[in-house]
Design a protein around this motif. Structure first.
Motif, PDB file in Angstrom:
ATOM      1  N   GLY A 170       0.802  -1.210   0.000  1.00 38.91           N
ATOM      2  CA  GLY A 170       0.000   0.000   0.000  1.00 38.91           C
ATOM      3  C   GLY A 170       0.839   1.266   0.000  1.00 38.91           C
ATOM      4  N   ARG A 171       1.988   1.230   0.658  1.00 35.71           N
ATOM      5  CA  ARG A 171       2.828   2.433   0.738  1.00 35.71           C
ATOM      6  C   ARG A 171       3.628   2.657  -0.538  1.00 35.71           C
ATOM      7  NH1 ARG A 171       3.903   5.748   4.683  1.00 35.71           N
ATOM      8  NH2 ARG A 171       2.971   4.386   6.255  1.00 35.71           N
ATOM      9  N   PHE A 172       4.146   1.577  -1.131  1.00 39.20           N
ATOM     10  CA  PHE A 172       5.011   1.696  -2.305  1.00 39.20           C
ATOM     11  C   PHE A 172       4.282   1.425  -3.624  1.00 39.20           C
ATOM     12  CE2 PHE A 172       9.070   0.444   0.281  1.00 39.20           C
ATOM     13  CZ  PHE A 172       9.014   1.668   0.924  1.00 39.20           C
ATOM     14  N   ASP A 173       2.976   1.127  -3.560  1.00 34.62           N
ATOM     15  CA  ASP A 173       2.181   0.877  -4.762  1.00 34.62           C
ATOM     16  C   ASP A 173       2.728  -0.312  -5.546  1.00 34.62           C
ATOM     17  OD1 ASP A 173      -0.020   1.481  -6.405  1.00 34.62           O
ATOM     18  OD2 ASP A 173       1.223   2.607  -7.802  1.00 34.62           O
ATOM     19  N   ILE A 174       2.955  -1.421  -4.834  1.00 42.09           N
ATOM     20  CA  ILE A 174       3.450  -2.653  -5.431  1.00 42.09           C
ATOM     21  C   ILE A 174       2.428  -3.760  -5.165  1.00 42.09           C
ATOM     22  CG2 ILE A 174       5.304  -4.381  -5.400  1.00 42.09           C
ATOM     23  CD1 ILE A 174       7.172  -2.220  -4.345  1.00 42.09           C
ATOM     24  N   VAL A 175       2.169  -4.592  -6.159  1.00 45.99           N
ATOM     25  CA  VAL A 175       1.244  -5.709  -5.983  1.00 45.99           C
ATOM     26  C   VAL A 175       1.845  -6.725  -5.006  1.00 45.99           C
ATOM     27  CG1 VAL A 175       0.172  -7.678  -7.164  1.00 45.99           C
ATOM     28  CG2 VAL A 175       0.176  -5.417  -8.244  1.00 45.99           C
ATOM     29  N   THR A 233       0.449 -17.262   3.188  1.00 49.52           N
ATOM     30  CA  THR A 233       1.752 -16.656   2.925  1.00 49.52           C
ATOM     31  C   THR A 233       1.544 -15.442   2.042  1.00 49.52           C
ATOM     32  OG1 THR A 233       2.905 -18.766   3.096  1.00 49.52           O
ATOM     33  CG2 THR A 233       4.019 -17.010   1.892  1.00 49.52           C
ATOM     34  N   GLN A 234       2.186 -14.327   2.403  1.00 52.11           N
ATOM     35  CA  GLN A 234       2.099 -13.130   1.572  1.00 52.11           C
ATOM     36  C   GLN A 234       3.503 -12.680   1.196  1.00 52.11           C
ATOM     37  OE1 GLN A 234       1.492  -9.214   3.882  1.00 52.11           O
ATOM     38  NE2 GLN A 234       0.157 -10.627   5.006  1.00 52.11           N
ATOM     39  N   GLN A 235       3.617 -12.082   0.004  1.00 55.77           N
ATOM     40  CA  GLN A 235       4.898 -11.553  -0.441  1.00 55.77           C
ATOM     41  C   GLN A 235       4.668 -10.553  -1.572  1.00 55.77           C
ATOM     42  OE1 GLN A 235       6.584 -15.377  -2.060  1.00 55.77           O
ATOM     43  NE2 GLN A 235       7.044 -14.053  -3.807  1.00 55.77           N
ATOM     44  N   LEU A 236       5.616  -9.669  -1.762  1.00 55.27           N
ATOM     45  CA  LEU A 236       5.561  -8.702  -2.847  1.00 55.27           C
ATOM     46  C   LEU A 236       5.951  -9.368  -4.161  1.00 55.27           C
ATOM     47  CD1 LEU A 236       7.405  -5.729  -1.096  1.00 55.27           C
ATOM     48  CD2 LEU A 236       4.937  -5.947  -1.442  1.00 55.27           C
ATOM     49  N   VAL A 237       5.426  -8.864  -5.273  1.00 54.70           N
ATOM     50  CA  VAL A 237       5.825  -9.408  -6.575  1.00 54.70           C
ATOM     51  C   VAL A 237       7.188  -8.876  -6.989  1.00 54.70           C
ATOM     52  CG1 VAL A 237       3.447  -9.693  -7.339  1.00 54.70           C
ATOM     53  CG2 VAL A 237       4.644  -7.562  -7.854  1.00 54.70           C
ATOM     54  N   ARG A 238       7.609  -7.792  -6.354  1.00 57.92           N
ATOM     55  CA  ARG A 238       8.900  -7.184  -6.680  1.00 57.92           C
ATOM     56  C   ARG A 238       9.667  -6.900  -5.389  1.00 57.92           C
ATOM     57  NH1 ARG A 238       9.692  -1.656  -7.351  1.00 57.92           N
ATOM     58  NH2 ARG A 238       7.466  -1.323  -7.730  1.00 57.92           N
ATOM     59  N   ALA A 239      10.920  -7.286  -5.352  1.00 59.57           N
ATOM     60  CA  ALA A 239      11.728  -7.081  -4.151  1.00 59.57           C
ATOM     61  C   ALA A 239      11.999  -5.595  -3.951  1.00 59.57           C
ATOM     62  CB  ALA A 239      13.045  -7.840  -4.262  1.00 59.57           C
TER      63      ALA A 239
END
Length: 394
Positions: free
Chosen positions: A182-187, A215-221
């Motif tokens: 939500g903060r960095f606008d990343i899926v 389990t949750q994770q960002l699509v981009r590091a």
């Protein structure tokens, strides 16, 4: 790729229908409410199953697995605003006894003022993440006064705009993938682990309906920056992958995953001696459980490219009144990451009797609390806090 909403679901009124509610506002809380409705629909199914397959739930799982963007997080607390709240004309009790508004027979005016003071203290305590008997805002031992007086006593230097220009450029070290999304606008993705069936070993019943964990994770590091006490910066990248066991039908094991010490930095050697009072060698044993890099102080996630370190560093010690603030001394650690003459990160470290564990506050004066601020466009914002963990459970 983010799965588009089904138009029929999105347009339908939700009412008391948890499936429609999910499609109007997809997310884990809505999925969990729907799963709970399934469990209520099948009250005779034991925790170990089997659970009837539900196509509505499967579609929700698939939607979260393909990715969403987390909600925009709340703004960081503004330090100048916290200072103004603490500077108000408030009812503070220097004697450490109950505030006037809590005393029997207090007039309505005094009671109202005391409630206002209590509200300010509650807000400050939440913003600072400062917990423990000496600073608990609902304590009858003077915690309300101490947290207010501590904010009054802390004076961070005035700053101008520098490295960070937006709250969307930096996140606290303990943020989840959803929060950073939500903060960095990343899926970010959310996937579930199936729950073991009846053939699983006895006791493997943690879970919600047919799900044992998510389990949750960002699509981009994103870069994670470790800030060291001497100004060094360590940068690596992380997808913020984390797994949560769904302890719903059974109680979570006490202290599972507990790690003593600070969460985001190394503690000094002296504070670990607290554990020696509990059992011989306790300090060494508990210290081994904490894997913070030597010399580390705090951390953060950021979308801003870090200048080559180390950061310029300034250290300013201060003395405090224990009765007034709960601390006997502190130190401002100011870090100018881009070396333009303006601090970008400030960490205040407080020393005093720590909260300890079930036996009460520590006997020694420990460096047990760290408050981290970030300079965003020329204003100090509360990035987070870190406290030494002395124990867990009973």
């Amino acid at each position: 790729m983010v799965l588009p909403l089904l138009a029929a679901h999105a347009a339908a009124p939700t009412g008391n229908d948890p499936e429609r509610a999910f499609w109007r506002a997809p997310g884990w809380p809505a999925l969990e409410r729907y799963a709970e409705s399934l469990r209520q629909r099948h009250p005779d199914i034991p925790p170990e199953g089997p659970w009837p397959r539900d196509e509505g739930l499967e579609r929700m799982k698939a939607h979260l697995a393909l990715g969403l963007k987390g909600p925009r997080p709340a703004p960081y607390a503004d330090w100048a605003q916290l200072k103004r709240k603490a500077a108000q004309d408030l009812d503070l009790d220097r004697g450490g006894k109950q505030a006037p508004g809590r005393q029997a027979g207090a007039s309505p005016e005094i009671s109202q003022r005391a409630l206002h003071t209590q509200g300010v203290a509650d807000e400050l305590q939440r913003a600072l993440g400062l917990w423990g008997p000496l600073h608990d805002a609902i304590s009858a031992e003077g915690g309300t006064a101490r947290v207010i007086r501590l904010v009054r006593a802390l004076e961070f230097p005035a700053v101008s705009p520098s490295l960070f220009r937006s709250e969307a450029e930096i996140a606290p070290p303990g943020a989840t993938a959803e929060q950073v999304s939500g903060r960095f606008d990343i899926v970010f993705l959310q996937r579930v682990t199936p729950r073991p069936g009846p053939a699983a070993k006895e006791g493997a019943v943690a879970g919600l309906y047919d799900m044992q964990a998510r389990t949750q994770q960002l699509v981009r590091a994103v870069p994670r920056v470790s800030l060291f006490r001497d100004g060094r910066l360590g940068v690596d990248k992380s997808h913020l992958r984390s797994t949560e066991t769904l302890w719903r039908d059974v109680d979570e094991p006490m202290c599972a995953g507990w790690v003593p010490g600070f969460s985001f930095g190394e503690a000094d050697a002296a504070i670990w001696r607290f554990f020696d009072t509990q059992f011989p060698g306790g300090g060494r044993q508990n210290r081994r459980l904490n894997h913070a890099p030597a010399g580390s102080l705090y951390a953060f996630h950021t979308t801003v490219d870090m200048p080559p370190g180390p950061a310029a560093r300034n250290e300013v010690p201060m003395k405090l009144d224990r009765k007034d603030t709960g601390f006997v001394r502190g130190v401002y650690l100011l870090y100018d990451l881009d070396r333009d003459g303006t601090p970008d990160i400030a960490v205040w470290e407080g020393q005093g009797k720590g909260p300890g564990h079930l036996g009460g506050p520590s006997v020694t004066d420990d460096r047990w609390y760290r408050l981290a601020l970030v300079n965003i466009q020329g204003a100090w914002k509360v990035l987070g806090a870190d406290s030494f963990s002395y124990g867990c459970g009973c």
